[in-house]
Design an enzyme around this catalytic site. Structure first.
Site, PDB file in Angstrom:
ATOM      1  N   GLU A 165      25.590  17.018 -29.275  1.00 49.49           N
ATOM      2  CA  GLU A 165      25.780  15.701 -29.895  1.00 49.49           C
ATOM      3  C   GLU A 165      24.724  15.352 -30.936  1.00 49.49           C
ATOM      4  O   GLU A 165      23.923  14.424 -30.735  1.00 49.49           O
ATOM      5  CB  GLU A 165      25.812  14.610 -28.819  1.00 49.49           C
ATOM      6  CG  GLU A 165      26.942  14.790 -27.828  1.00 49.49           C
ATOM      7  CD  GLU A 165      27.142  13.578 -26.927  1.00 49.49           C
ATOM      8  OE1 GLU A 165      26.287  12.692 -26.922  1.00 49.49           O
ATOM      9  OE2 GLU A 165      28.169  13.538 -26.236  1.00 49.49           O
ATOM     10  N   GLU A 352      32.453  17.748 -22.541  1.00 51.22           N
ATOM     11  CA  GLU A 352      32.073  16.633 -21.658  1.00 51.22           C
ATOM     12  C   GLU A 352      33.205  15.628 -21.622  1.00 51.22           C
ATOM     13  O   GLU A 352      33.814  15.325 -22.644  1.00 51.22           O
ATOM     14  CB  GLU A 352      30.822  15.893 -22.159  1.00 51.22           C
ATOM     15  CG  GLU A 352      29.520  16.586 -21.908  1.00 51.22           C
ATOM     16  CD  GLU A 352      28.307  15.764 -22.377  1.00 51.22           C
ATOM     17  OE1 GLU A 352      28.338  14.523 -22.315  1.00 51.22           O
ATOM     18  OE2 GLU A 352      27.341  16.401 -22.820  1.00 51.22           O
TER      19      GLU A 352
END
Ligand code: BGC
Length: 445
Positions: A165, A352
């Protein structure tokens, strides 16, 4: 629709990250990370909590892997703490390597495929002191660290994730300031760090392919499904489009189809590092796969008062919320379809997806029916995308166990296994049994 809606080699897994679970961040020759520093500054995290002990995975990894085996996962995504491996510039710490070697060997012994994230936000403090990712030299340091891991583990580990991320790391770390390294309103820092993280990814990809022919590398992108607040408003549509470019495409496009979103560059190009254009050709198509971390959707309306982007986040009317975010299962489907339609149907994984719950007001702490509901709705959407030809190859549930939820401390729990942070005892929640069953027999309905 049963599990056979996915091919037999579909990888069901769970995910974790080093600073969030390991504890003992300075053990055996490791040096501090920026999260170690940040979480020890009073007021930076909920209840001033930190990762000093976390889940004590550093000492209890065998029990945690036993739980993975019991769950029946085929893959496990975890990250390596860079400051355990490279405690100071150019120095390799054997004991750090040995720790992860024990984990990898144990996973492989049980036929669990390791998916290793090289960088899940725990930048070595020494690197931050040299300017961190705002400096181009960070790319060389990242490469040295990555090559060390490829040399040590490249014979056994076939799936690598360079960066977790980059969006959250740079927006929270340089603009909002609620996460390490904790800078505020630093747009130059944001765009410099973003570029250097993406450039690192591409260099690591070149290096890995040189080491090990069968190995693959991707990046785990936080992807938010962005919508205009009023679907009929042209100004809201433009605001949402620019936000989509800022939080999604800025981090995705350079390492896939190539280049930064032009509309964004028109507004923010002056914050980019000088000469960044020269890097772009080498960054293109450097992902063997894309990881998508999906949790939520966001709505934006036009706002004259927000500088540069002119977009203000609004709560989407009628959208249910978790303890942290909007709940919008269609978003995971839409983003997967986008990979098919706009990113050449590159192989992808949900790296995720998960649901936060707070203990407050709950009588049975192992009953997480809301989490099961959320997961079921999202997995169904992944199945739908798969059925419609999206090349999605696996799903990693966040998270194997409750852990240190960054600035939210230990209150916000994402685990399917409960951790009692006083005794460190692990207990299966209802969702763990549910997921075990999904892996074994599939999802009906
Ligand atoms: C991060 C995880 C985090 C999770 C839930 C993701 O942004 O990669 O580290 O715990 O979301 O907030």
């Amino acid at each position: 629709m049963g599990i056979k809606a996915f091919s037999d080699d579909f990888l069901w897994g769970t995910a974790t990250a080093s600073y969030q679970i390991e504890g003992s961040p300075l053990a055996d020759g490791a040096s501090p990370s920026i999260w170690h520093k940040f979480s020890h500054i009073p007021g930076k995290t909920k209840n001033n909590e930190n990762g000093d002990t976390a889940c004590d995975h550093y000492h209890r990894y065998e029990e945690d892997i036993d739980n993975l085996v019991k769950l029946g996962v085929k893959a496990y995504r975890f990250s390596i703490a860079w400051p355990r491996i490279i405690p100071e510039p150019g120095t390799i710490n054997r004991k750090g390597i040995d720790f992860y070697k024990r984990i990898i060997d144990r996973l492989l012994k049980h036929n669990i495929e390791p998916f290793i994230t090289l960088f899940h936000w725990d930048t070595p403090l020494w690197l931050e002191k040299l300017g961190g990712f705002r400096k181009r030299e960070s790319v060389d340091h990242f490469l040295f660290y990555g090559e060390t891991l490829f040399k040590e583990f490249g014979d056994r580990v076939k799936h690598w994730i360079s960066v977790n991320e980059p969006m959250v790391y740079t927006i929270s770390g340089y603009v909002i300031g609620d996460m390490a390294p904790g800078y505020k309103r630093d747009l130059r820092g944001l765009f410099h760090a973003a570029h250097h993280l993406l450039l690192s990814h591409s260099r690591l990809a070149d290096a890995l392919h040189g080491f090990s022919k069968g190995a693959v590398i991707g990046i785990a992108e936080a992807q938010v499904w962005v919508r205009p607040f009023k679907s009929g408003s042209e100004r809201d549509k433009r605001a949402a489009d620019l936000m989509d470019k800022l939080i999604n495409r800025l981090y995705m496009d350079p390492v896939t189809t190539g280049g930064y979103p032009e509309k964004l560059l028109a507004k923010a190009g002056r914050y980019m590092p000088a000469g960044f254009e020269k890097d772009l050709e080498g960054m293109k198509n450097t992902c063997d796969f894309i990881g998508i971390n999906y949790y939520t959707s966001q709505s934006y309306r036009y706002s004259l008062f927000t500088p540069m982007i002119h977009a203000k986040e609004m709560q989407t009317p009628g959208c249910k919320r978790s303890a942290m975010w909007e709940i919008y299962p269609d978003g995971i489907y839409n983003l997967l379809k986008r990979v098919k339609d706009e990113y050449n149907n590159i192989p992808c994984y949900i790296t995720e997806n998960g649901f936060p719950l707070n203990d407050k007001g709950r009588s049975d702490l192992l009953d997480d029916a809301e989490r099961i509901e959320y997961l079921k709705d999202h997995i169904r959407k992944v199945m739908q995308a798969h059925k419609e030809g999206v090349n999605v190859k696996g799903y990693f549930l966040w998270s194997l166990m409750d852990n240190f939820e960054w600035n939210h401390g230990y209150d916000m729990r994402f685990g399917i296994i409960r951790v009692d942070f006083k005794t460190l005892k692990r207990s299966w929640k209802k969702s763990a049994y549910w997921y075990q069953n999904i892996i074994k027999t599939g999802l009906s309905g």
